[in-house]
Design a protein around this motif. Structure first.
Motif, PDB file in Angstrom:
ATOM      1  N   GLU A  85       0.834  -1.199   0.000  1.00  0.00           N
ATOM      2  CA  GLU A  85       0.000   0.000   0.000  1.00  0.00           C
ATOM      3  C   GLU A  85       0.872   1.254   0.000  1.00  0.00           C
ATOM      4  O   GLU A  85       0.587   2.232  -0.691  1.00  0.00           O
ATOM      5  N   THR A  86       1.961   1.197   0.764  1.00  0.00           N
ATOM      6  CA  THR A  86       2.887   2.322   0.822  1.00  0.00           C
ATOM      7  C   THR A  86       3.580   2.504  -0.524  1.00  0.00           C
ATOM      8  O   THR A  86       3.680   3.624  -1.030  1.00  0.00           O
ATOM      9  N   VAL A  87       4.035   1.412  -1.121  1.00  0.00           N
ATOM     10  CA  VAL A  87       4.677   1.485  -2.435  1.00  0.00           C
ATOM     11  C   VAL A  87       3.705   2.064  -3.457  1.00  0.00           C
ATOM     12  O   VAL A  87       4.037   2.999  -4.194  1.00  0.00           O
ATOM     13  N   GLN A  88       2.494   1.538  -3.487  1.00  0.00           N
ATOM     14  CA  GLN A  88       1.521   1.947  -4.509  1.00  0.00           C
ATOM     15  C   GLN A  88       1.064   3.393  -4.354  1.00  0.00           C
ATOM     16  O   GLN A  88       0.753   4.045  -5.340  1.00  0.00           O
ATOM     17  N   ASN A  89       1.000   3.895  -3.145  1.00  0.00           N
ATOM     18  CA  ASN A  89       0.486   5.249  -2.937  1.00  0.00           C
ATOM     19  C   ASN A  89       1.575   6.302  -2.789  1.00  0.00           C
ATOM     20  O   ASN A  89       1.361   7.451  -3.179  1.00  0.00           O
ATOM     21  N   CYS A  90       2.709   5.957  -2.239  1.00  0.00           N
ATOM     22  CA  CYS A  90       3.730   6.967  -1.954  1.00  0.00           C
ATOM     23  C   CYS A  90       4.752   7.121  -3.079  1.00  0.00           C
ATOM     24  O   CYS A  90       5.206   8.225  -3.353  1.00  0.00           O
ATOM     25  N   THR A  91       5.109   6.001  -3.726  1.00  0.00           N
ATOM     26  CA  THR A  91       6.177   6.095  -4.729  1.00  0.00           C
ATOM     27  C   THR A  91       5.663   6.534  -6.093  1.00  0.00           C
ATOM     28  O   THR A  91       6.437   6.587  -7.045  1.00  0.00           O
ATOM     29  N   ASN A  92       4.388   6.876  -6.203  1.00  0.00           N
ATOM     30  CA  ASN A  92       3.909   7.497  -7.433  1.00  0.00           C
ATOM     31  C   ASN A  92       4.469   8.904  -7.557  1.00  0.00           C
ATOM     32  O   ASN A  92       4.682   9.387  -8.673  1.00  0.00           O
ATOM     33  N   GLU A 129      -4.905   4.847   4.291  1.00  0.00           N
ATOM     34  CA  GLU A 129      -4.184   5.838   5.080  1.00  0.00           C
ATOM     35  C   GLU A 129      -3.700   5.255   6.399  1.00  0.00           C
ATOM     36  O   GLU A 129      -2.528   5.381   6.746  1.00  0.00           O
ATOM     37  N   SER A 130      -4.577   4.588   7.131  1.00  0.00           N
ATOM     38  CA  SER A 130      -4.162   4.025   8.422  1.00  0.00           C
ATOM     39  C   SER A 130      -3.167   2.886   8.229  1.00  0.00           C
ATOM     40  O   SER A 130      -2.245   2.720   9.027  1.00  0.00           O
ATOM     41  N   VAL A 131      -3.320   2.110   7.153  1.00  0.00           N
ATOM     42  CA  VAL A 131      -2.384   1.012   6.871  1.00  0.00           C
ATOM     43  C   VAL A 131      -0.991   1.574   6.583  1.00  0.00           C
ATOM     44  O   VAL A 131       0.013   1.089   7.097  1.00  0.00           O
ATOM     45  N   ILE A 132      -0.940   2.630   5.757  1.00  0.00           N
ATOM     46  CA  ILE A 132       0.334   3.253   5.387  1.00  0.00           C
ATOM     47  C   ILE A 132       1.001   3.895   6.610  1.00  0.00           C
ATOM     48  O   ILE A 132       2.196   3.694   6.863  1.00  0.00           O
ATOM     49  N   ILE A 133       0.232   4.645   7.380  1.00  0.00           N
ATOM     50  CA  ILE A 133       0.788   5.305   8.564  1.00  0.00           C
ATOM     51  C   ILE A 133       1.309   4.262   9.546  1.00  0.00           C
ATOM     52  O   ILE A 133       2.414   4.399  10.084  1.00  0.00           O
TER      53      ILE A 133
END
Length: 161
Positions: A85-92, A129-133
């Motif tokens: 989830e972090t890769v998919q949402n943050c590294t864009n 959001e909560s998963v990434i945080i």
């Protein structure tokens, strides 16, 4: 004085005319080449029997999300729940290194995400959001660093006035 202005305008117009003719020729030649490659691509230099992955250095599909020694090879993220989830949402938008170096607590991550949504066009992360945080706080917590270390081996000198 008027003759000098007239001569300058004439030279400027002639220069513009030459540049226009040159640009038109370049566009025409490019258009002819494009039509040639579309009409008869078998004669083009681009024909090959190799797969695209051999021509362009693109990660092969099975290596794209490879994990080695608990680290996501492509990004360097620690393999743990919430990593994808972090890769998919943050590294864009960011390098994974930028995300990893910003070690923040939960409250600071929430405010940073809110700021990105309000000013940087970050989409609504929803349940992610909560998963990434949680992933970031668990795997990249703030470093507890006190005061800087005492200076050692310093050669002091007097400033001259």
């Amino acid at each position: 004085m008027k003759k000098q202005n007239h001569d300058k305008l004439k030279r400027d117009f002639q220069e513009l005319y030459r540049k226009t003719i040159l640009a038109s020729a370049v566009i025409a030649i490019g258009g002819i080449a494009l039509v040639y490659f579309i009409v008869d691509p078998s004669l083009s230099a681009f024909k090959t029997n190799k797969p695209i992955t051999e021509i362009v250095d693109v990660p092969v599909e099975e290596d794209y999300d490879k994990i080695e020694n608990g680290i996501h090879v492509r990004t360097g993220f620690i393999d743990a729940p919430g990593m994808m989830e972090t890769v998919q949402n943050c590294t864009n938008c960011h390098s994974s290194k930028l995300v990893m170096q910003n070690r923040m607590n939960e409250e600071r991550w929430k405010s940073t995400i809110k700021w990105m949504q309000e000013t940087q066009n970050l989409w609504d992360l929803g349940e992610n959001e909560s998963v990434i945080i949680n992933y970031l706080v668990t795997n990249y917590p703030p470093k507890k660093v006190g005061r800087r270390a005492a200076l050692a081996n310093v050669e002091w000198y007097q400033l001259e006035e």
